[in-house]
Design an enzyme around this catalytic site. Structure first.
Site, PDB file in Angstrom:
ATOM      1  N   HIS A  85       0.444  -1.087  -0.205  1.00 31.38           N
ATOM      2  CA  HIS A  85       0.222  -0.163   0.057  1.00 31.38           C
ATOM      3  C   HIS A  85       1.034   1.265  -0.077  1.00 31.38           C
ATOM      4  CE1 HIS A  85      -3.438  -3.072   2.173  1.00 31.38           C
ATOM      5  NE2 HIS A  85      -2.755  -3.089   1.510  1.00 31.38           N
ATOM      6  N   HIS A 241      -9.405  -1.777  -4.581  1.00 29.49           N
ATOM      7  CA  HIS A 241      -8.649  -1.846  -3.861  1.00 29.49           C
ATOM      8  C   HIS A 241      -7.269  -3.391  -4.348  1.00 29.49           C
ATOM      9  CE1 HIS A 241      -6.099  -2.261   0.095  1.00 29.49           C
ATOM     10  NE2 HIS A 241      -6.149  -3.910  -0.466  1.00 29.49           N
ATOM     11  N   ASP A 245      -3.594  -2.485  -4.826  1.00 29.61           N
ATOM     12  CA  ASP A 245      -2.743  -3.967  -5.040  1.00 29.61           C
ATOM     13  C   ASP A 245      -1.975  -4.100  -6.028  1.00 29.61           C
ATOM     14  OD1 ASP A 245      -3.019  -4.210  -1.975  1.00 29.61           O
ATOM     15  OD2 ASP A 245      -4.062  -5.884  -2.447  1.00 29.61           O
ATOM     16  N   HIS A 268      -1.317 -10.836  -5.073  1.00 33.27           N
ATOM     17  CA  HIS A 268      -0.322 -10.710  -5.023  1.00 33.27           C
ATOM     18  C   HIS A 268       1.183 -11.949  -5.701  1.00 33.27           C
ATOM     19  CE1 HIS A 268      -1.088  -7.537  -2.325  1.00 33.27           C
ATOM     20  NE2 HIS A 268      -1.160  -8.540  -1.711  1.00 33.27           N
TER      21      HIS A 268
HETATM   22 ZN    ZN Z   1      -3.406  -4.737  -0.344  1.00 34.21          ZN
END
Ligand code: ZN
Length: 286
Positions: A85, A241, A245, A268
């Site tokens: 973040h 969000h 990311d 991720h």
């Molecule tokens: Zn995040």
């Protein structure tokens, strides 16, 4: 975000808070650059080791992105968790070179979004720096896949991030968002989007020793068919969000190359795999 003129911060930023997974309180001091690129410094450790915010430093992508270096003699892991973040805010706000000092192993989660970081960066402003890093061109599609999930970089006249998620949960369900940094302000449209978690996952994560710093104040929690801590900041806050990311993970390339980034049900792990592939393609083209 794109261009030959590169920037650092005009002044320093200090922020403290609790890490999501460790539950530890740390203080982050972000300083105008005295080196190239974005890098972390563990000021709580002897020798103050430097951990570059580069793809080569990624050691884990479970729930958050963790960077580390290994000590020369004992191969002791020196790491910094949940970097995405803060890195997303720095990158999206045009901070290309910066020294990030931290006195512990995890970046504070704050309110679960990048809002506080982005506002702090906007407040201190940017300064042009003589430091430079190369910008990688995206000349052909690069895609990484896992099951039906994927993330791709597609050559484009402008940089754009498009994301889709599909949850078997009535409150999240299917969401889509597309963000072009040159058209819409990061601080208003992406930075405030908070991290989210399914209520059914919480017990499992806690048993695994994770999310010790998690609370209803720093993550949106989703029950079977409703949010436990409304109101949402956007009707599609979760997918926004995911873009936050994605930008944070792509920042591990240094300057994010101009492209259309398209992701479906990714995370991720796939984001950082795409970064790896982009870097490999750039090296192969040399
Ligand atoms: Zn995040």
């Amino acid at each position: 975000m794109i261009g030959t003129t590169q920037h650092t911060l005009a002044d320093e930023i200090i922020q403290s808070g609790i890490g999501l997974h460790s539950g530890l309180k740390t203080t982050v001091r972000i300083l105008p650059s005295s080196g190239v690129g974005r890098y972390f410094v563990r000021v709580d450790l002897p020798e103050k080791p430097i951990i570059p915010a580069k793809i080569q430093s990624v050691v884990s992508t479970t729930l958050s992105t963790e960077l580390a270096i290994f000590e020369e003699i004992n191969h002791f892991k020196i790491s910094i968790r949940t970097v995405e973040h803060l890195l997303s805010a720095l990158t999206a706000m045009g901070v290309d070179h910066v020294r990030i000092e931290i006195d512990g192993p995890e970046v504070p989660l704050l309110d679960g979004s990048a809002k506080i970081w982005a506002e702090a960066i906007a407040e201190v402003g940017l300064a042009i720096t003589s430091q430079t890093t190369p910008v990688i061109p995206i000349t052909q599609e690069i895609i990484v896949r896992q099951g039906d999930a994927f993330v791709a970089a597609i050559p484009s006249d402008e940089t754009r991030f498009s994301y889709a998620i599909d949850f078997n949960n009535l409150a999240i369900a299917q969401q889509w968002h597309s963000w072009a940094p040159d058209r819409e302000d990061f601080t208003q449209t992406i930075a405030p989007a908070r991290t989210f978690v399914l209520e059914e996952q919480i017990k499992h994560l806690q048993q695994a020793g994770l999310i010790k710093g998690g609370s209803l104040d720093n993550a949106l929690v989703c029950g079977d068919d409703r949010w436990l801590n409304p109101p949402l900041r956007f009707s599609n806050e979760p997918v926004r969000h995911k873009i936050l990311d994605l930008v944070g993970d792509l920042s591990l390339l240094g300057i994010i190359p101009q492209a259309h980034y398209l992701a479906y049900k990714a995370g991720h792990h796939l984001h950082t795999q795409l970064v790896q592939r982009i870097q490999e393609a750039a090296l192969a083209a040399l």
